[in-house]
Structure formats: C-alpha cells, structure tokens
Scaffold this motif. Structure first.
Motif, PDB file in Angstrom:
ATOM      1  N   SER A  58      -4.680   4.785  -7.288  1.00  0.00           N
ATOM      2  CA  SER A  58      -5.207   6.019  -7.868  1.00  0.00           C
ATOM      3  C   SER A  58      -6.605   6.371  -7.382  1.00  0.00           C
ATOM      4  CB  SER A  58      -5.224   5.900  -9.404  1.00  0.00           C
ATOM      5  OG  SER A  58      -6.176   4.936  -9.829  1.00  0.00           O
ATOM      6  N   ILE A  59      -7.321   5.428  -6.788  1.00  0.00           N
ATOM      7  CA  ILE A  59      -8.701   5.716  -6.386  1.00  0.00           C
ATOM      8  C   ILE A  59      -8.871   5.817  -4.872  1.00  0.00           C
ATOM      9  CG2 ILE A  59      -9.621   4.572  -8.443  1.00  0.00           C
ATOM     10  CD1 ILE A  59     -10.443   2.234  -6.646  1.00  0.00           C
ATOM     11  N   VAL A  60      -7.824   5.511  -4.106  1.00  0.00           N
ATOM     12  CA  VAL A  60      -7.955   5.557  -2.647  1.00  0.00           C
ATOM     13  C   VAL A  60      -7.431   6.885  -2.116  1.00  0.00           C
ATOM     14  CG1 VAL A  60      -7.732   3.054  -2.467  1.00  0.00           C
ATOM     15  CG2 VAL A  60      -5.697   4.490  -2.219  1.00  0.00           C
ATOM     16  N   ASP A  61      -7.779   7.159  -0.898  1.00  0.00           N
ATOM     17  CA  ASP A  61      -7.265   8.347  -0.219  1.00  0.00           C
ATOM     18  C   ASP A  61      -5.750   8.205  -0.039  1.00  0.00           C
ATOM     19  OD1 ASP A  61      -6.463   9.965   2.245  1.00  0.00           O
ATOM     20  OD2 ASP A  61      -8.532  10.649   1.919  1.00  0.00           O
ATOM     21  N   PRO A  62      -4.981   9.242  -0.378  1.00  0.00           N
ATOM     22  CA  PRO A  62      -3.514   9.138  -0.260  1.00  0.00           C
ATOM     23  C   PRO A  62      -3.024   8.700   1.114  1.00  0.00           C
ATOM     24  CG  PRO A  62      -4.120  11.127  -1.449  1.00  0.00           C
ATOM     25  CD  PRO A  62      -5.404  10.518  -0.949  1.00  0.00           C
ATOM     26  N   SER A  63      -3.804   8.986   2.153  1.00  0.00           N
ATOM     27  CA  SER A  63      -3.363   8.619   3.502  1.00  0.00           C
ATOM     28  C   SER A  63      -3.310   7.104   3.697  1.00  0.00           C
ATOM     29  CB  SER A  63      -4.298   9.237   4.543  1.00  0.00           C
ATOM     30  OG  SER A  63      -5.631   8.734   4.398  1.00  0.00           O
ATOM     31  N   LEU A  64      -4.067   6.352   2.868  1.00  0.00           N
ATOM     32  CA  LEU A  64      -4.077   4.896   2.997  1.00  0.00           C
ATOM     33  C   LEU A  64      -2.749   4.266   2.600  1.00  0.00           C
ATOM     34  CD1 LEU A  64      -7.651   3.902   1.698  1.00  0.00           C
ATOM     35  CD2 LEU A  64      -6.868   4.215   4.049  1.00  0.00           C
ATOM     36  N   LYS A  65      -1.917   5.015   1.872  1.00  0.00           N
ATOM     37  CA  LYS A  65      -0.614   4.480   1.470  1.00  0.00           C
ATOM     38  C   LYS A  65       0.285   4.228   2.676  1.00  0.00           C
ATOM     39  CE  LYS A  65      -0.729   7.100  -2.882  1.00  0.00           C
ATOM     40  NZ  LYS A  65      -0.045   8.131  -3.693  1.00  0.00           N
ATOM     41  N   GLU A  66       0.088   5.002   3.735  1.00  0.00           N
ATOM     42  CA  GLU A  66       0.909   4.857   4.942  1.00  0.00           C
ATOM     43  C   GLU A  66       0.172   4.142   6.064  1.00  0.00           C
ATOM     44  OE1 GLU A  66       4.018   5.619   4.762  1.00  0.00           O
ATOM     45  OE2 GLU A  66       3.711   6.383   2.731  1.00  0.00           O
ATOM     46  N   TYR A  67      -1.017   3.650   5.768  1.00  0.00           N
ATOM     47  CA  TYR A  67      -1.817   2.956   6.786  1.00  0.00           C
ATOM     48  C   TYR A  67      -1.200   1.586   7.055  1.00  0.00           C
ATOM     49  CZ  TYR A  67      -5.998   1.131   9.102  1.00  0.00           C
ATOM     50  OH  TYR A  67      -6.889   0.591  10.007  1.00  0.00           O
ATOM     51  N   THR A  68      -1.054   1.234   8.329  1.00  0.00           N
ATOM     52  CA  THR A  68      -0.463  -0.057   8.685  1.00  0.00           C
ATOM     53  C   THR A  68      -1.542  -1.030   9.137  1.00  0.00           C
ATOM     54  OG1 THR A  68      -0.061   0.718  10.947  1.00  0.00           O
ATOM     55  CG2 THR A  68       1.745   0.957   9.349  1.00  0.00           C
ATOM     56  N   ASN A  69      -1.337  -2.301   8.816  1.00  0.00           N
ATOM     57  CA  ASN A  69      -2.286  -3.335   9.215  1.00  0.00           C
ATOM     58  C   ASN A  69      -1.926  -3.880  10.593  1.00  0.00           C
ATOM     59  OD1 ASN A  69      -0.055  -4.932   8.759  1.00  0.00           O
ATOM     60  ND2 ASN A  69      -0.884  -5.936   6.936  1.00  0.00           N
ATOM     61  N   SER A  70      -2.537  -5.017  10.969  1.00  0.00           N
ATOM     62  CA  SER A  70      -2.295  -5.582  12.307  1.00  0.00           C
ATOM     63  C   SER A  70      -0.867  -6.079  12.473  1.00  0.00           C
ATOM     64  CB  SER A  70      -3.285  -6.723  12.573  1.00  0.00           C
ATOM     65  OG  SER A  70      -3.173  -7.723  11.560  1.00  0.00           O
ATOM     66  N   ASN A  71      -0.157  -6.311  11.339  1.00  0.00           N
ATOM     67  CA  ASN A  71       1.250  -6.712  11.405  1.00  0.00           C
ATOM     68  C   ASN A  71       2.193  -5.529  11.276  1.00  0.00           C
ATOM     69  OD1 ASN A  71       0.618  -9.470  11.625  1.00  0.00           O
ATOM     70  ND2 ASN A  71       0.391  -9.645   9.408  1.00  0.00           N
ATOM     71  N   ASN A  72       1.626  -4.316  11.347  1.00  0.00           N
ATOM     72  CA  ASN A  72       2.402  -3.072  11.282  1.00  0.00           C
ATOM     73  C   ASN A  72       3.130  -2.926   9.942  1.00  0.00           C
ATOM     74  OD1 ASN A  72       3.043  -0.626  12.543  1.00  0.00           O
ATOM     75  ND2 ASN A  72       5.057  -1.385  13.192  1.00  0.00           N
ATOM     76  N   GLU A  73       2.469  -3.331   8.854  1.00  0.00           N
ATOM     77  CA  GLU A  73       3.040  -3.241   7.520  1.00  0.00           C
ATOM     78  C   GLU A  73       2.238  -2.253   6.671  1.00  0.00           C
ATOM     79  OE1 GLU A  73       4.818  -7.585   6.412  1.00  0.00           O
ATOM     80  OE2 GLU A  73       2.645  -7.449   6.618  1.00  0.00           O
ATOM     81  N   THR A  74       2.935  -1.450   5.894  1.00  0.00           N
ATOM     82  CA  THR A  74       2.275  -0.554   4.938  1.00  0.00           C
ATOM     83  C   THR A  74       2.063  -1.308   3.623  1.00  0.00           C
ATOM     84  OG1 THR A  74       4.363   0.288   4.055  1.00  0.00           O
ATOM     85  CG2 THR A  74       3.429   1.432   5.981  1.00  0.00           C
ATOM     86  N   PRO A  75       1.179  -0.810   2.753  1.00  0.00           N
ATOM     87  CA  PRO A  75       0.978  -1.482   1.451  1.00  0.00           C
ATOM     88  C   PRO A  75       2.258  -1.612   0.644  1.00  0.00           C
ATOM     89  CG  PRO A  75      -0.798   0.071   1.865  1.00  0.00           C
ATOM     90  CD  PRO A  75       0.195   0.273   2.965  1.00  0.00           C
ATOM     91  N   GLY A  76       3.097  -0.558   0.646  1.00  0.00           N
ATOM     92  CA  GLY A  76       4.339  -0.622  -0.112  1.00  0.00           C
ATOM     93  C   GLY A  76       5.269  -1.707   0.377  1.00  0.00           C
ATOM     94  N   GLU A  77       5.333  -1.897   1.679  1.00  0.00           N
ATOM     95  CA  GLU A  77       6.192  -2.944   2.251  1.00  0.00           C
ATOM     96  C   GLU A  77       5.679  -4.328   1.882  1.00  0.00           C
ATOM     97  OE1 GLU A  77       7.633  -0.467   6.261  1.00  0.00           O
ATOM     98  OE2 GLU A  77       5.982  -1.919   6.358  1.00  0.00           O
ATOM     99  N   ILE A  78       4.363  -4.496   1.924  1.00  0.00           N
ATOM    100  CA  ILE A  78       3.787  -5.789   1.549  1.00  0.00           C
ATOM    101  C   ILE A  78       4.078  -6.090   0.088  1.00  0.00           C
ATOM    102  CG2 ILE A  78       1.613  -7.031   1.190  1.00  0.00           C
ATOM    103  CD1 ILE A  78       0.515  -5.713   3.668  1.00  0.00           C
TER     104      ILE A  78
END
Length: 543
Positions: free
Chosen positions: A345-365
C-alpha cells in the motif's frame, strides 16, 4: 573457620593459585561467598587485582556467575585503574558481564566513569558493549511481555534512580584523579508483601528498563562525539542493524537522534533501515515510516544487492522465530499477508511487477515461499473446524430433542406443558432455542471453513471471520445448553436446594473449560483480524 584460617595465613599464602590458576578469592567470587571474600580482602587487599582462570578479575567472575551482592562488594574495592583500556580488557569484560547479568547499576556507574568502554572491542568476542546492549530486547520497554493488567501497573509505577534511595552498597567514583565514594541505587523498593500478585516482578522489570535507558543515553552521548569516519570501525553501524533485527525501537531512535545519517546507511546486503525492518518483521521499527515524512520515499524505493525491492523482501517468508510468536499456521499466514499488503500500500504500483536478479516478481516470491505455510494453515483450519463441528452437531441433536420432551410432560386435555406458567420453564425454552440456533450457526460456519477454496487471500479476512463466528456461537450454544439443563433441574427438583445448587455449580465446569481452552484462541483471532493494526500510527516524532 575461614576467619581462623585467614588469621593464621600470610598475605602470600592467600595469593597461592590452584591447578586452574585461581586464587581462593576467585573461587569465593564464583560461588557468591561475600563474607568469605571480605575476610580474605581484609588480610590482603591486593587479591582483588589478581587474575584467575581466563585472566578474569574476581569482580568479573562474580558478575558472570550472577552473584549480585558479591559483585557489588568487589566492584566497590577494585582499583578503577585496572579497568582502564590501557591495562587490558578488564573494563570491557566487566561491562559486558554486568549487562548480561542485569547488574545495570554497576554498568551505569562504570560508564559514567569511563564512557570510552561503549565502543571498546572485546578481544575474545569481537563485539562492543553497545553492540551487545543492542541485542538484549528484554532490557527495554519495547520487549515487554506482560498481560494488559500488568502493563497498566507497569505504566503507573514510578522508578527513580536517585541517591536518596535505601542502599547498603557504595561504589567508588573517581574525581580529579582521586577516589571517593557515593551511593547509587542497587536494589528495588520492597514489594515483598505483594509478591504473589507479581508487583515486585513488575517493579524490578521497570527498574531494569530505567537503568537500560540511562545506559543507552550515556552511550549515545559518547558516540555523538565520534568522528563520522570512525563510526563503522567503532561498531556503531553494527549495533544499529542489530537493534533493528531485534526490534529495539529505543536503541534505533536514540542512535538516529545522535547520528541522523544512519537513516541512509545500508548493511552488507545493501538493505537500509526500512528494508531490514521488513526482512526481520519488526513492525515497531517499520512504523517509523509514519514520522519520516518525504524521506521515507527514498528509503522504500531502493533495492538490495540482489535487486530486491522492499516488496520483494515483504514477500519472503518471515524468520522462524518471528512466526513462532503467533499461534497456528493460519494466523501466521494472516500475519504474512498483513505485512505484504501493508508494504504494497505504500510503494509505487510499478514495483509490483519489478523483477529481481532471479527474474522474479514480488507476487511470485510470495506464492513460492508460502506454499508450505498455506498447506499447514489449511490443515490447521480444517482440524479445528472438524473438531468443533462434531461438538456443534451433538448439541443440535440434544437441544432439538429437548424442545419436544419438555420437563414434566404435557396436560392430556390441552396438550400444553404442565409447567408452562413457571418462569423457570420459560428460561428452559428460551435457552434451549438459543442453544439450538447458535449451534446450528456454528456448524454452518465450520462447514464453510471445511469447504473453502483456501486461496492465499482467504487467510486475511474470510477464513478468520468464519472461525470467529463459529467459535463464538459454539461458546454461546454450550453456555445456553447448561442454562437449559439447570432450569430443568430447578423445575424437577423444586425445593431441593441441597441437590440443585451443587449440580448447577457442576454445570458451569464445561463452560469454564471451554473459556480456558478456546477463548484465548478466539480473542487472538479477533484481535489479529479486527483489532488495532500491528503498525503504530501514533509513534512519537523523534526529532
């Protein structure tokens, strides 16, 4: 015997060491024999300066073994020059031992004399007193584990670290190069009369907290004078992130007051204060977002060494020791969802689809790391619901039958119950109906739990709400069933109080047992679902 032996020994005899390299005074300090130590020191004052096994002074040995009276006596007569850094690590070892043994009056006095001990590295452990203090959450109010009524008593008890308090121990304080003595507080007020009620424990706890906060303040004053280039070398950064890990908000705020630049510092994984708070699930530290203003946006938008943003970290499974504080896998899953939704609720909505170095989104993790917890939560909910459904079904059967087999039977001519005009009969009918309806509602709610799809989001509100309604109505049905039973006894045994009263009292046992066994769980679920947020919006501004 000791007095006679010491009287017939020379000073050199008292300095003899055993196979463990200990003197008799070191052994006396280790077992807390204060009077024996006094006898030897009266004969040879140099004994307090002789190191024993592991190169420990007698006062340190007494502290490590938790003998408060012996430690305070030895501290009062130990030459302070021995505790200076130039003469070894004795001062640091004593400060460490006194903090861990909660002899905080000694710790406070030692720091007042020699604040440099705050960042003195312990050779054997590699840490500093500041680092070690930052890991002891039970020394601070934020680590309080009291129930609500003890918390209330804790809040109104007044504790003063004043010289006019009663004490029989005096600790020397150096001034202008000379040693003189002054009194400090070394024991709590007497609450022995109220000991069974836990008041002495509450007072002692608050006294410990008061000492710890004073010690923390002294340490902060010292580190405020350290050059910024030496903060990391002095262990200040390590202490800061250890305090975050253990959720000691007092240490974090005090250090931020002293060194505001700590807000932007990152640990070895390139995680700052907020990312570390989310990683360790420390809601009181994360609540600082409410007072950081515009600065929080910079802190929550960063990434760590593996390109994980703050939402990635919230999606990871909480540390086991944090999950263990919550009852049941379902409530643990609920808490994980509360954390994830809050950060989301406090982060930019675009961060929900941001992938890390393992190419994973927060939802997948989140889905990957919480698979097992979802399975365990489903199992826990179904086992609870199944057990309660059996009880509810039995009550439905009993109360439905009782409604048509009224006590006393019916009048043949009219078909009305014989005791229709009695108040006790009306109580029986009403309580029977309440028990029947509430047990039916309970069974339906638990059936809803058993047939739920058990998606991740269901653990946030849907499943806990069904469990709350089910347990509440089951409790009402059991209580109403006992009332109906007692009303029947009163009708059938009118005037036989010697039978009615004991049986009525026995009927309260099932209700009491249910309250003791299931009511705490019901309260915990309700508070977790509909109670105050775990994040404190009213946190005080610390600048």
């Amino acid at each position: 015997m000791v007095e006679l032996l010491v009287e017939n020994m020379t000073k050199e005899d008292l300095e003899v060491r055993d196979n463990n390299d200990d003197t008799a005074l070191t052994i006396a300090a280790g077992i807390g024999a204060t009077r024996i130590a006094e006898c030897m020191i009266q004969k040879n004052k140099e004994l307090v300066s002789i190191q024993g096994e592991q190169d420990l002074l007698p006062v340190i040995v007494a502290c490590k073994n938790g003998h408060k009276d012996t430690a305070k006596y030895l501290y009062a007569i130990t030459p302070f020059v021995l505790l200076l850094e130039k003469n070894g690590a004795h001062g640091s070892l004593l400060l460490r031992a006194s903090i861990f043994s909660k002899m905080l009056d000694i710790s406070l006095d030692l720091l007042q004399k020699y604040p440099q001990l705050t960042t003195t590295r312990n050779v054997s452990h590699g840490t500093t007193p500041l680092i070690e203090l930052s890991s002891l959450s039970d020394l601070f109010p934020s680590g309080l584990q009291f129930v609500f009524w003890k918390r209330w008593i804790y809040s109104i008890i007044q504790v003063q670290l004043a010289a006019d308090q009663h004490t029989n121990v005096r600790i020397p304080i150096p001034q202008n190069g000379d040693m003189h003595r002054r009194s400090i507080l070394v024991r709590a007020k007497t609450f022995d009369f109220f000991y069974p009620f836990g008041l002495k424990q509450i007072y002692d706890t608050k006294l410990t907290h008061t000492y710890a906060l004073k010690i923390l303040h002294l340490m902060s004053e010292y580190i405020s004078n350290i050059d910024d280039t030496r903060l990391q070398q002095s262990g200040v950064y390590d202490a800061f992130f250890i305090a975050i890990k253990h959720g000691i908000i007092e240490v974090v705020i005090e250090m931020l007051k002293t060194e505001p630049n700590l807000l932007t510092f990152v640990d070895k994984n390139r995680r700052g204060i907020l990312l570390s708070a989310v990683q360790h699930r420390q809601e009181n530290i994360f609540s600082l977002t409410y007072v950081l203003g515009t600065r929080k946006h910079k802190l929550i938008s960063g990434t760590d060494g593996q390109q994980n943003n703050i939402l990635h970290i919230a999606a990871m499974l909480a540390p086991p020791h944090r999950l263990a504080r919550i009852s049941g896998a379902a409530l643990q899953m609920q808490r994980e969802l509360q954390w994830y939704k809050k950060v989301e609720s406090i982060v930019d909505p675009s961060l929900k689809e941001y992938t890390n170095s393992n190419n994973e989104t927060p939802g997948e993790i989140f889905s990957n790391e919480h698979k097992e917890l979802v399975i365990n939560g489903e199992k826990w909910m179904k086992e609870t619901a199944t057990s309660c459904t059996v009880v509810g079904a039995l009550i439905i059967t009993i109360m439905f039958t009782a409604a048509f087999t009224v006590p006393g039977g019916n009048v043949q001519d009219t078909g009305f119950p014989v005791f229709l005009k009695r108040k006790s009969f009306m109580i029986f009918i009403i309580s029977d109906a309440i028990s029947l309806f509430s047990s039916s509602t309970s069974a339906l709610m638990f059936l809803g739990v058993l047939t739920s799809r058990y998606a991740e989001d269901d653990f946030l509100k849907s499943l806990p709400t069904k469990l709350i309604i089910g347990l509440s109505t089951l409790f009402i049905s059991i209580a109403a069933m006992m009332v109906a039973f007692c009303a029947t006894l009163i009708i059938m045994l009118k005037g036989e109080l010697k039978l009615v009263i004991p049986i009525t009292l026995l009927a309260s046992i099932p209700v009491t047992l249910f309250m003791l066994l299931q009511f705490p769980l019901l309260i915990e679920i309700f508070v977790s679902t509909y109670g105050p947020s775990i994040f404190d919006r009213k946190i005080k501004y610390w600048f």
